[in-house]
Design an enzyme around this catalytic site. Structure first.
Site, PDB file in Angstrom:
ATOM      1  CG  MET A 178      -9.703   6.479   5.262  1.00 28.93           C
ATOM      2  SD  MET A 178     -10.330   5.011   4.428  1.00 28.93           S
ATOM      3  CE  MET A 178     -10.922   4.027   5.800  1.00 28.93           C
TER       4      MET A 178
ATOM      5  CG  ASP B 249      -2.066  -0.642   1.273  1.00 28.12           C
ATOM      6  OD1 ASP B 249      -2.383  -1.196   0.229  1.00 28.12           O
ATOM      7  OD2 ASP B 249      -2.772  -0.618   2.304  1.00 28.12           O
TER       8      ASP B 249
ATOM      9  CE  LYS C 170      -7.422  -0.581  -3.215  1.00 31.14           C
ATOM     10  NZ  LYS C 170      -8.438  -0.867  -4.150  1.00 31.14           N
TER      11      LYS C 170
HETATM   12  N1  SAH Z   1      -5.379  -0.572   8.008  1.00 32.27           N
HETATM   13  C1  SAH Z   1      -5.056   0.771   8.476  1.00 32.27           C
HETATM   14  C2  SAH Z   1      -6.087   1.793   8.037  1.00 32.27           C
HETATM   15  C3  SAH Z   1      -6.180   1.977   6.544  1.00 32.27           C
HETATM   16  S1  SAH Z   1      -7.356   3.190   6.099  1.00 32.27           S
HETATM   17  C4  SAH Z   1      -4.874   0.745   9.989  1.00 32.27           C
HETATM   18  O1  SAH Z   1      -5.223  -0.250  10.638  1.00 32.27           O
HETATM   19  O2  SAH Z   1      -4.354   1.728  10.530  1.00 32.27           O
HETATM   20  C5  SAH Z   1      -6.329   4.604   5.859  1.00 32.27           C
HETATM   21  C6  SAH Z   1      -6.510   5.607   6.973  1.00 32.27           C
HETATM   22  O3  SAH Z   1      -5.791   5.198   8.135  1.00 32.27           O
HETATM   23  C7  SAH Z   1      -5.972   6.975   6.670  1.00 32.27           C
HETATM   24  O4  SAH Z   1      -6.864   7.723   5.872  1.00 32.27           O
HETATM   25  C8  SAH Z   1      -5.851   7.539   8.063  1.00 32.27           C
HETATM   26  O5  SAH Z   1      -7.124   7.898   8.573  1.00 32.27           O
HETATM   27  C9  SAH Z   1      -5.371   6.331   8.839  1.00 32.27           C
HETATM   28  N2  SAH Z   1      -3.906   6.295   8.992  1.00 32.27           N
HETATM   29  C10 SAH Z   1      -3.092   5.310   8.603  1.00 32.27           C
HETATM   30  N3  SAH Z   1      -1.812   5.575   8.940  1.00 32.27           N
HETATM   31  C11 SAH Z   1      -1.825   6.762   9.580  1.00 32.27           C
HETATM   32  C12 SAH Z   1      -0.823   7.580  10.183  1.00 32.27           C
HETATM   33  N4  SAH Z   1       0.472   7.210  10.211  1.00 32.27           N
HETATM   34  N5  SAH Z   1      -1.196   8.747  10.748  1.00 32.27           N
HETATM   35  C13 SAH Z   1      -2.494   9.133  10.745  1.00 32.27           C
HETATM   36  N6  SAH Z   1      -3.481   8.401  10.187  1.00 32.27           N
HETATM   37  C14 SAH Z   1      -3.164   7.227   9.619  1.00 32.27           C
END
Ligand code: SAH
Length: 249
Positions: free
Chosen positions: A169, A35, A57
């Site tokens: 998100m 990703d 994505k």
């Molecule tokens: N599977 C991931 C989430 C994927 S959806 C998890 O468990 O964390 C993608 C969203 O995750 C982003 O839009 C944001 O809201 C959040 N996100 C992921 N990494 C981040 C980071 N380092 N800092 C802030 N938000 C993050």
């Protein structure tokens, strides 16, 4: 080996990976479908012969269709390669891991899950926000602010849960999210925070109230990926860093 590893890479900093994830990446992976959210620091752990395919994505940008990702995983696994599907955070939290495991099962391929630290818990922690705290809340609700199909969570119901709301998100829709939560009965002065690029050197955050969150985000110029936190615990954010980088002794 007809097997695919679905691995969570954690929120960003490579030393927040699990040992299991690090070992598979550095010792076993032949093909890695990654990703956009996975940091370069994590990809640097891969053995040099590993082939990296970026199938990210990200909101607003062209993305790889999910079916195509499924086909790639199946194709490489059938060739006997050790395939890793590498995702930010945890593969089963807004990570499509559920869909991928179904597609692999339908193709007769085993999947193995390696959990990761999900951003919704680890990123608030990086500025000292405990998503639960028994003096302040009975729980935490993880929700997405954006659904691909245009639907969304029931903000009226969420305004009444009494739990901390952790919104993934949600940055692009923060104005409407805030308006709906207030319309649903959440007091405008409820503490709220937004943290962007948590645990990475580029991390930035703002802390305020539900009412002023959108303007603070705009003033600070926060950009995706970001986590929104709404609830009393957001007021516990600390100004000093709460999560250092690992330094070998
Ligand atoms: N599977 C991931 C989430 C994927 S959806 C998890 O468990 O964390 C993608 C969203 O995750 C982003 O839009 C944001 O809201 C959040 N996100 C992921 N990494 C981040 C980071 N380092 N800092 C802030 N938000 C993050």
């Amino acid at each position: 080996m007809n097997k695919v590893f679905l691995i969570g890479a954690g929120p960003g900093a490579a030393d927040l990976l699990t040992l299991r994830a690090a070992r598979i990446l550095s010792d076993q992976a032949d093909v890695v479908l990654t990703d956009e959210l996975v940091s370069d620091e994590v990809l640097a752990l891969l053995r040099p012969r590993a082939r990296v395919l970026r199938v990210g994505k990200r909101g607003g940008r062209a993305s790889t269709p999910q079916d195509f990702i499924h086909r790639l995983m199946v194709r490489y696994a059938r060739r006997g390669q050790v395939v890793v599907r590498l995702k930010g955070g945890d593969p089963f939290v807004f990570g499509r891991g559920g869909e991928e495991i179904e597609a692999l099962a339908a193709a007769g391929i085993d999947a193995e899950i390696v959990p990761g630290l999900t951003a919704g818990i680890s990123v608030p922690a990086s500025i000292g926000i405990p998503v639960t705290h028994r003096a302040h809340t009975h729980g935490v609700t993880l929700v997405t602010g954006t659904c691909g199909d245009g639907s969304g969570p029931d903000w009226n119901a969420l305004a009444r849960t009494g739990t901390t709301l952790v919104i993934y998100m949600g940055l692009a829709r923060v104005l409407s999210i805030v308006a709906r939560l207030i319309a649903g009965g959440l007091p405008p002065d409820t503490p709220a925070a937004a943290i962007a690029s948590g645990t990475l050197p580029t991390q930035r955050h703002v802390v305020g109230t539900l009412r002023d969150l959108p303007e603070r985000i705009a003033a600070e110029g926060l950009t995706s990926p970001a986590i929104l936190v709404v609830g009393e615990v957001a007021a516990l954010a600390r100004s000093e860093a709460c999560m250092g980088a690992y330094v070998a002794a």
